[in-house]
Scaffold this motif. Structure first.
Motif, PDB file in Angstrom:
ATOM      1  N   THR A  71     -17.896  11.968  -1.217  1.00 19.07           N
ATOM      2  CA  THR A  71     -18.396  10.717  -1.779  1.00 19.07           C
ATOM      3  C   THR A  71     -17.422  10.171  -2.804  1.00 19.07           C
ATOM      4  O   THR A  71     -17.173   8.960  -2.856  1.00 19.07           O
ATOM      5  N   THR A  72     -16.842  11.059  -3.611  1.00 15.47           N
ATOM      6  CA  THR A  72     -15.877  10.629  -4.635  1.00 15.47           C
ATOM      7  C   THR A  72     -14.686   9.914  -4.005  1.00 15.47           C
ATOM      8  O   THR A  72     -14.264   8.853  -4.478  1.00 15.47           O
ATOM      9  N   ASP A  73     -14.159  10.490  -2.927  1.00 14.09           N
ATOM     10  CA  ASP A  73     -13.022   9.866  -2.253  1.00 14.09           C
ATOM     11  C   ASP A  73     -13.411   8.530  -1.631  1.00 14.09           C
ATOM     12  O   ASP A  73     -12.636   7.561  -1.671  1.00 14.09           O
ATOM     13  N   ALA A  74     -14.602   8.461  -1.050  1.00 14.87           N
ATOM     14  CA  ALA A  74     -15.059   7.223  -0.422  1.00 14.87           C
ATOM     15  C   ALA A  74     -15.202   6.108  -1.452  1.00 14.87           C
ATOM     16  O   ALA A  74     -14.800   4.963  -1.211  1.00 14.87           O
ATOM     17  N   ILE A  75     -15.755   6.448  -2.608  1.00 18.23           N
ATOM     18  CA  ILE A  75     -15.890   5.454  -3.686  1.00 18.23           C
ATOM     19  C   ILE A  75     -14.524   4.994  -4.162  1.00 18.23           C
ATOM     20  O   ILE A  75     -14.307   3.797  -4.413  1.00 18.23           O
TER      21      ILE A  75
END
Length: 304
Positions: free
Chosen positions: A84-88
């Protein structure tokens, strides 16, 4: 603000014979798409071999596409990340460089639960003001985004569109019956393109459009004004080519078609390799036959 409708190509990434970005051929292809009347460009999907690109190469492609399109059509960045961190981070960066929207896949590699998947999508949506298309493709990515999940995500106003690739064409009707115009629905399966548009899809995220943009847009525009018979004539010719999109080797197949129409090369990035032997001859045969009988298109940009 994106007008979620029409034909949006998931464009291929062009490489030179020594495995560098081929920006000359990339520009030639994007311009051909625009001249044919596509309604947006989607960058960095499976067809774009995004998983093999470096961060710097992705940067170059985004900037080049924004430069070439010059605000005339929206540029949409694909998000297919493992965390999720990378996607954000991708979402925020896309917004900062001037992209117009996002297409978001479920989490990669991990088969998330419905709750985890919805939480992932909401977290991305809440991190950006960019409009978002959710890519629903349980065949390839093993996670289905259900009607209940879309209902849960309706609180996020910037989740606005769905790329419907379940292969169950009636899902277009189910989505429209349940949500009306809350979500715009695009078909994501080339071999269901015309049928999906006829029963109410708002657009088509297409693959073979990369090689045949005019034919793809013509089908959309003809259906839009109710000229189904005329659209069917093009679609029937197109079908053997469209079937090249529903294959693990869709990138190689479509790039061979781009060679035939003069707007691409067949260079792919390892571990992909150019088609070999009998399969190569089979695909080339389909393309050659289609090129010999390529239809004369109506003035599809000025239909009434």
């Amino acid at each position: 603000m994106i007008k979620w409708e029409g034909v949006m190509p998931a464009v291929t990434t062009k490489f030179t014979s020594d495995d560098k970005l081929d920006l000359f051929m990339f520009e030639k292809n994007i311009k051909a798409q625009m001249e044919s009347g596509v309604h947006g460009i989607i960058l960095g999907g499976t067809l774009g071999e995004a998983s093999t690109l470096t961060q710097n190469e992705k940067e170059v492609l985004i900037k080049e596409t924004l430069l070439i399109t010059d605000g005339k059509i929206p540029v949409i960045i694909n998000i297919a990340e493992q965390s999720t961190t990378d996607a954000i981070a991708v979402a925020r960066h896309a917004e900062s460089v001037g992209a117009h929207g996002l297409m978001v896949l479920p989490p990669m590699r991990y088969k998330a639960t419905d709750f985890e998947t919805v939480t992932y999508f909401k977290a991305i949506a809440n991190s950006t003001s960019l409009p978002i298309m959710i890519y629903n493709n349980p065949i390839d990515y093993k996670i289905e985004v259900t009607l209940d999940m879309f209902e849960d995500m309706a609180v996020c106003e910037n989740i606005q569109a769905i790329k419907e690739s379940t292969r169950d064409i009636t899902n277009v009707i189910r989505l429209k019956n349940k949500f009306g115009n809350r979500y715009k629905v695009f078909t994501g399966v080339d071999t269901l393109g015309l049928e999906s548009l006829v029963i109410g899809a708002d657009g088509w995220v297409a693959g073979l459009v990369c090689a045949y943009p005019a034919e793809t847009v013509a089908i959309y525009e003809l259906v839009k004004v109710g000229k189904i018979k005329e659209a069917m004539e093009i679609y029937s010719w197109f079908m053997p080519l469209l079937e090249l999109d529903i294959s693990p080797q869709l990138v190689q197949n479509i790039k061979l078609a781009e060679v035939a129409t003069g707007i691409g090369t067949e260079n792919v990035r390892a571990p992909r390799l150019p088609l070999q032997g009998v399969e190569r001859e089979r695909v080339l045969g389909i393309i050659e036959k289609a090129m010999k009988s390529r239809p004369i298109l109506p003035d599809y940009k000025n239909l009434k």
